[in-house]
Design a protein around this motif. Structure first.
Motif, mmCIF file in Angstrom:
data_model
loop_
_atom_site.group_PDB
_atom_site.id
_atom_site.type_symbol
_atom_site.label_atom_id
_atom_site.label_comp_id
_atom_site.label_asym_id
_atom_site.label_seq_id
_atom_site.Cartn_x
_atom_site.Cartn_y
_atom_site.Cartn_z
ATOM 1 N N ARG A 34 -27.701 -52.532 67.600
ATOM 2 C CA ARG A 34 -29.036 -52.465 68.200
ATOM 3 C C ARG A 34 -29.143 -51.197 69.036
ATOM 4 O O ARG A 34 -28.208 -50.817 69.726
ATOM 5 C CB ARG A 34 -29.299 -53.682 69.096
ATOM 6 C CG ARG A 34 -29.448 -54.994 68.350
ATOM 7 C CD ARG A 34 -29.663 -56.132 69.331
ATOM 8 N NE ARG A 34 -29.772 -57.426 68.649
ATOM 9 C CZ ARG A 34 -29.801 -58.594 69.278
ATOM 10 N NH1 ARG A 34 -29.719 -58.634 70.605
ATOM 11 N NH2 ARG A 34 -29.904 -59.712 68.586
ATOM 12 N N MET A 35 -30.283 -50.567 68.960
ATOM 13 C CA MET A 35 -30.570 -49.421 69.810
ATOM 14 C C MET A 35 -31.924 -49.638 70.480
ATOM 15 O O MET A 35 -32.820 -50.260 69.896
ATOM 16 C CB MET A 35 -30.622 -48.120 69.008
ATOM 17 C CG MET A 35 -29.334 -47.750 68.317
ATOM 18 S SD MET A 35 -29.479 -46.133 67.509
ATOM 19 C CE MET A 35 -27.990 -46.138 66.503
ATOM 20 N N ASN A 36 -32.044 -49.135 71.678
ATOM 21 C CA ASN A 36 -33.347 -49.045 72.323
ATOM 22 C C ASN A 36 -33.592 -47.567 72.579
ATOM 23 O O ASN A 36 -32.831 -46.933 73.313
ATOM 24 C CB ASN A 36 -33.390 -49.842 73.626
ATOM 25 C CG ASN A 36 -34.781 -49.796 74.264
ATOM 26 O OD1 ASN A 36 -35.193 -48.788 74.815
ATOM 27 N ND2 ASN A 36 -35.496 -50.909 74.176
ATOM 28 N N ILE A 37 -34.620 -47.013 71.934
ATOM 29 C CA ILE A 37 -34.907 -45.587 72.039
ATOM 30 C C ILE A 37 -36.266 -45.408 72.698
ATOM 31 O O ILE A 37 -37.295 -45.745 72.122
ATOM 32 C CB ILE A 37 -34.884 -44.913 70.660
ATOM 33 C CG1 ILE A 37 -33.539 -45.170 69.963
ATOM 34 C CG2 ILE A 37 -35.134 -43.415 70.794
ATOM 35 C CD1 ILE A 37 -33.453 -44.588 68.568
ATOM 36 N N ASN A 38 -36.220 -44.966 73.948
ATOM 37 C CA ASN A 38 -37.429 -44.771 74.746
ATOM 38 C C ASN A 38 -38.326 -46.005 74.736
ATOM 39 O O ASN A 38 -39.544 -45.913 74.592
ATOM 40 C CB ASN A 38 -38.206 -43.553 74.258
ATOM 41 C CG ASN A 38 -39.129 -43.010 75.341
ATOM 42 O OD1 ASN A 38 -38.696 -42.710 76.450
ATOM 43 N ND2 ASN A 38 -40.407 -42.891 75.034
ATOM 44 N N GLY A 39 -37.712 -47.185 74.874
ATOM 45 C CA GLY A 39 -38.467 -48.430 74.972
ATOM 46 C C GLY A 39 -38.706 -49.141 73.656
ATOM 47 O O GLY A 39 -39.214 -50.265 73.645
#
Length: 275
Positions: A34-39
């Protein structure tokens, strides 16, 4: 010379919000993460290709099982002199064109071209063969050009883009040279002979965040770099990035990274131990 690594992470693994001045590339070879990229939350599976743009807040997590991936960091400055368009009126570099056309990150299912480019880059780095740096940078340029072709099909590079590109490029350079001092939008706009309102407007349009937020993120990015490379006390790091108040530094760090500077420094140290 850019950093290239092949990594395997086993759950539970979590690397909280962080930022780099480099481009960052992932090619997932097995499992998922999982990634969170700028929200924006992303679930990435086998054969996903992701490129994260410089100065973008993101996190990385392996919530279960394990994830294997090819991982590349590279400096955008290397490609700032490669022009993708040049006329008598203006020129636009490969780096700037990507920054303008991509919204924080680029993602697509891997194909033969992407797979071959990424595996070749990692292989060249591992073998440390003759002319490795030149060969690597040629492969990276081809990778960036391919992505630019995908994202710019409906957005031609025009003279208007060039003018705005000049304003944004100057602003980014100005911030990199003056972040240790008091930064005012009006000072930047005055040197460009445009209004603060217009500069703020085009910056938000192209960078997808406000100029003030970018300055804060840039400063915190420099703070993280100092945490990674020095043993400076946090008070001195706050001063080094242009913040005279350590409490302000702590509040700003929590707002952007979602943890305190002290806890983040411990996270960096623990991840170095795991690497």
């Amino acid at each position: 010379f850019p950093a290239h690594v092949y990594k395997k992470r086993t759950a539970p693994y979590f690397f909280g919000k962080h930022i780099h001045t480099s481009f960052e590339v992932y090619l997932i070879t097995s499992g998922h993460c999982r990634m969170n990229i700028n929200g924006t939350d992303l679930i990435c599976d086998k054969n996903d290709f992701i490129m994260i743009l410089p100065n973008t807040v993101h996190s990385f997590e392996v919530p279960e099982d394990e994830c294997e991936f090819l991982h590349i960091h590279f400096n955008p400055d290397i490609f700032s002199h490669i022009l993708v368009k040049k006329t008598s009126e203006f020129s636009i570099s490969l780096t700037d064109a990507l920054l303008f056309h991509c919204n924080f990150y680029y993602r697509q299912p891997s194909n033969i071209l992407l797979f071959n480019l990424v595996t070749s880059i990692v292989g060249i780095y591992k073998r440390n063969e003759n002319f490795a740096c030149v060969s690597t940078n040629l492969h990276l340029a081809q990778l960036m050009l391919y992505i630019l072709e995908q994202v710019s099909k409906n957005s031609p590079l025009t003279s208007n883009v060039h003018a705005q590109n000049h304003y944004i490029a100057y602003t980014l350079q100005y911030i990199s040279e003056h972040y240790q001092t008091k930064l005012l939008v009006s000072d930047i706009a005055e040197t460009l002979n445009i209004s603060s309102r217009y500069l703020s407007k085009i910056f938000s349009q192209h960078m997808h965040l406000t100029l003030a937020n970018y300055i804060n993120i840039y400063r915190i990015n420099q703070a993280i770099h100092l945490m990674e490379t020095t043993n400076l006390p946090l008070v001195d790091i706050a001063l080094a990035i242009g913040l005279k108040d350590s409490q302000h530094f702590s509040r700003l760090f929590v707002k952007i990274i979602n943890t305190t500077p002290g806890k983040y420094r411990k996270l960096i140290q623990s991840n170095k131990t795991l690497s």
